[in-house]
Design an enzyme around this catalytic site. Structure first.
Site, PDB file in Angstrom:
ATOM      1  N   SER A 186       0.835  -1.193   0.000  1.00  0.00           N
ATOM      2  CA  SER A 186       0.000   0.000   0.000  1.00  0.00           C
ATOM      3  C   SER A 186       0.880   1.258   0.000  1.00  0.00           C
ATOM      4  O   SER A 186       1.680   1.446  -0.917  1.00  0.00           O
ATOM      5  CB  SER A 186      -0.960  -0.047   1.195  1.00  0.00           C
ATOM      6  OG  SER A 186      -1.996   0.904   1.057  1.00  0.00           O
ATOM      7  N   ASP A 219      -8.185  -5.525  -6.224  1.00  0.00           N
ATOM      8  CA  ASP A 219      -7.998  -4.275  -5.477  1.00  0.00           C
ATOM      9  C   ASP A 219      -8.832  -3.183  -6.136  1.00  0.00           C
ATOM     10  O   ASP A 219      -8.749  -2.964  -7.339  1.00  0.00           O
ATOM     11  CB  ASP A 219      -6.515  -3.896  -5.479  1.00  0.00           C
ATOM     12  CG  ASP A 219      -6.163  -2.830  -4.442  1.00  0.00           C
ATOM     13  OD1 ASP A 219      -6.972  -1.903  -4.251  1.00  0.00           O
ATOM     14  OD2 ASP A 219      -5.074  -2.927  -3.854  1.00  0.00           O
ATOM     15  N   HIS A 261      -7.735  -5.073  -1.687  1.00  0.00           N
ATOM     16  CA  HIS A 261      -6.510  -4.393  -1.262  1.00  0.00           C
ATOM     17  C   HIS A 261      -5.814  -5.189  -0.162  1.00  0.00           C
ATOM     18  O   HIS A 261      -4.582  -5.183  -0.069  1.00  0.00           O
ATOM     19  CB  HIS A 261      -6.864  -2.991  -0.761  1.00  0.00           C
ATOM     20  CG  HIS A 261      -5.678  -2.112  -0.517  1.00  0.00           C
ATOM     21  ND1 HIS A 261      -4.763  -1.803  -1.487  1.00  0.00           N
ATOM     22  CD2 HIS A 261      -5.254  -1.464   0.610  1.00  0.00           C
ATOM     23  CE1 HIS A 261      -3.819  -1.006  -0.991  1.00  0.00           C
ATOM     24  NE2 HIS A 261      -4.098  -0.793   0.275  1.00  0.00           N
TER      25      HIS A 261
END
Length: 339
Positions: free
Chosen positions: A128, A282, A311
């Protein structure tokens, strides 16, 4: 404390503001060898601290502390490094200055070179916003970084990503009627709505449709949203969250004097071997965005994590996803950096 502090002193940010007595919190695993060439940098993601990275570190894994010297620097704004919650006035809470990913990586570089005398990095890996830092390391220090492995991370906030983060932010700002003069009235209780908004983005449609939250011990959707998303966000400081959201929304690796917002130039300038691993489902750091980036990095491969965990395929929760990431890291580390 299970971590160390590196004092940065008075640091000038990209914004032109100076944070006095700034510091970087970090933890190391393993030992630095005599050649100082067994270094892995593993920055933290939005809302995470070093302990959340430890699922990917262990004996027999790609990030093996018996083989590598692994440094996990904490993102500024996460509550351990300089943050709204631990900085004295006049830069506390809502007055904390705007910090970029470029700033974070520059301070991490200072830690590596000044504290440890490191000049080569075998790998920068991250999930991330940790993935964005991996991209930034490759663009900022192309001669120093041999490999990068962003997973669930993109090299800039593409328009949809920016809008998603804006929605998360707005759910918090609504608690004070979007009145910037009242930001210091925000409390952790106001984070409840943030958790509910993010719940729709962190995981995929298929995850919810197949009710995989039941495998995590939750009997109903409501219990899952309250038990995971509300609780995790209500444990965060709202001003830290606002600071990290700003960082994420302005995390373009080309937004600096080296590249002057020429995004393609920044990507092409990355010399590292790159293994880019988006989550196939995602919703806001998408495989399509990563495909654009991978196509422009000279030595990049795109290896999507085939997962319905969205995600959070990179969050260390699902064993199949974890193995895929670890296997790809082992392969990347087996390649010679000049191949």
């Amino acid at each position: 404390m299970d971590y160390e502090i590196f004092n940065l002193g008075d640091v000038l940010l990209q914004s032109g503001v100076t944070i006095p007595n700034a510091f970087l919190a970090y933890k190391t695993y393993g030992k630095l060898n005599e050649q100082k060439d067994n270094v892995i940098v593993y920055p933290t993601a939005f809302g995470d601290q070093h302990v959340q990275n430890e699922w990917l570190i262990g004996s027999g894994m790609a990030l093996d502390p018996e083989k590598y010297f692994i440094i996990v620097p904490n993102l500024l704004g996460n509550g351990l490094s300089s943050s709204p919650s631990n900085t004295p006035p006049p830069f506390d809470r809502a007055n904390f200055p705007q910090v970029t990913i470029y700033d974070n990586v520059r301070f991490q570089h200072q830690l590596l070179t000044e504290k440890f005398g490191i000049q080569k990095i075998a790998l920068v890996v991250g999930w991330s916003m940790g993935g964005i830092q991996a991209f930034q390391w490759g663009a900022s220090y192309p001669e120093m970084v041999e490999r990068i492995a962003p997973f669930g991370g993109i090299a800039k906030p593409w328009p949809h990503t920016y809008v998603v983060l804006e929605g998360v932010k707005s759910s918090l700002l609504s608690a004070v009627g979007f009145d910037s003069s009242k930001l210091n009235q925000l409390t952790s209780a106001d984070m409840r709505a943030v958790g509910r908004v993010y719940a729709g983005w962190g995981l995929s449609h298929a995850f919810y449709r197949e009710e995989l939250y039941r495998e995590m011990g939750f009997d109903s959707l409501e219990d899952f949203v309250a038990g995971v998303w509300e609780n995790s966000f209500m444990n965060m400081d709202p001003h830290n969250v606002l600071a990290m959201l700003w960082t994420g929304q302005h995390a373009d690796i080309s937004a600096n004097s080296s590249y002057n917002e020429d995004f393609d130039k920044a990507l092409i300038s990355i010399k590292a071997l790159a293994c880019i691993m988006p989550g196939s489902t995602d919703l806001f750091c998408t495989a399509d965005d990563n495909a654009y980036e991978a196509a422009r990095i000279p030595n990049a491969s795109l290896n999507p994590i085939q997962s319905i965990w969205g995600h959070f395929a990179g969050r260390g929760i699902n064993s199949a996803d974890n193995k895929f990431i670890d296997d790809n890291l082992k392969h990347l580390l087996s390649l010679r950096a000049n191949e």
